[in-house]
Write an enzyme that holds these catalytic residues in place. Structure first.
Site, PDB file in Angstrom:
ATOM      1  CD  GLU A  69      -1.171  -2.275   2.257  1.00  0.00           C
ATOM      2  OE1 GLU A  69       0.008  -2.639   2.031  1.00  0.00           O
ATOM      3  OE2 GLU A  69      -1.855  -2.775   3.152  1.00  0.00           O
ATOM      4  CB  CYS A  92      -0.442  -3.117   9.086  1.00  0.00           C
ATOM      5  SG  CYS A  92       0.541  -1.806   8.312  1.00  0.00           S
TER       6      CYS A  92
END
Length: 150
Positions: A69, A92
Site C-alpha cells: 500500500e 496494517c
C-alpha cells in the site's frame, strides 16, 4: 452482480503481489480512479537496499520492508482523493493511516483466511476501526469469485 472491473483490479493486485521477492508473504496493491489504474505497489525493500529478504531474520525484514500500500501511494505521485485501493491482504494500522490520510475512499480486500486472522486478527480490528471512524468504506471480496489462485 460483481463487475468485470472489480475482478480485473483484484486480479491485477494478485499479479502485482507476485513481483515481491518476500519468500513468506507477497502482497499487491492497485490504486484506481474510475476504471483507470493510478498506481501499483508490492511489498519489498526500498530501492538500493540489498534485497536479502530470504536471509534476513523476521524482525530485520519487518523493519526494512515497505508495504504494498505504501509503495502504491508513493509511486502515485498525485492526489489520491476519492480513489480506490485493491489489496491482496487487509492493511496494517500504519498503512490504514496512510490510506486515510491520502483521501482514498474505498478499500477492496479479499475475505481473510482463518490462518491469516489467527495471526493478524487483533491488528485487523485496529485498522477496521480506523477506517470506520474516518468514513473509508471497506468491501470484503469473496475469494471464490475473485482469486486467480482458485
Amino acid at each position: 452482480m460483481i463487475s468485470k472491473w472489480a475482478v480485473r483490479f483484484y486480479q491485477m493486485a494478485e499479479l502485482v503481489s507476485s513481483w515481491s521477492k518476500d519468500p513468506s508473504t507477497q502482497v499487491g496493491a492497485v490504486i484506481t480512479k474510475g476504471n483507470r489504474i493510478v498506481s501499483v505497489g508490492f511489498n519489498g525493500y526500498p530501492h538500493g537496499i540489498l534485497d536479502s529478504a530470504d536471509t534476513d531474520d523476521r524482525e530485520m525484514k519487518l523493519l526494512k520492508t515497505i508495504h504494498a500500500e505504501e509503495n502504491a501511494i508513493l509511486f502515485a505521485k498525485r492526489d489520491l482523493d476519492a480513489c480506490n485501493i485493491w489489496i491482496t491482504h487487509f492493511p496494517c494500522s500504519n498503512c490504514a493511516a496512510k490510506i486515510i490520510q491520502t483521501g482514498i475512499s474505498n478499500v477492496y480486500c479479499p475475505e481473510q483466511s482463518k490462518d491469516f486472522l489467527s495471526r493478524w486478527g487483533e491488528k485487523i480490528k485496529i485498522s477496521a476501526d480506523m477506517f470506520k471512524q474516518s468514513g473509508v468504506v471497506v468491501a470484503w471480496l469473496p475469494l471464490s469469485k475473485f482469486s486467480q489462485k482458485n
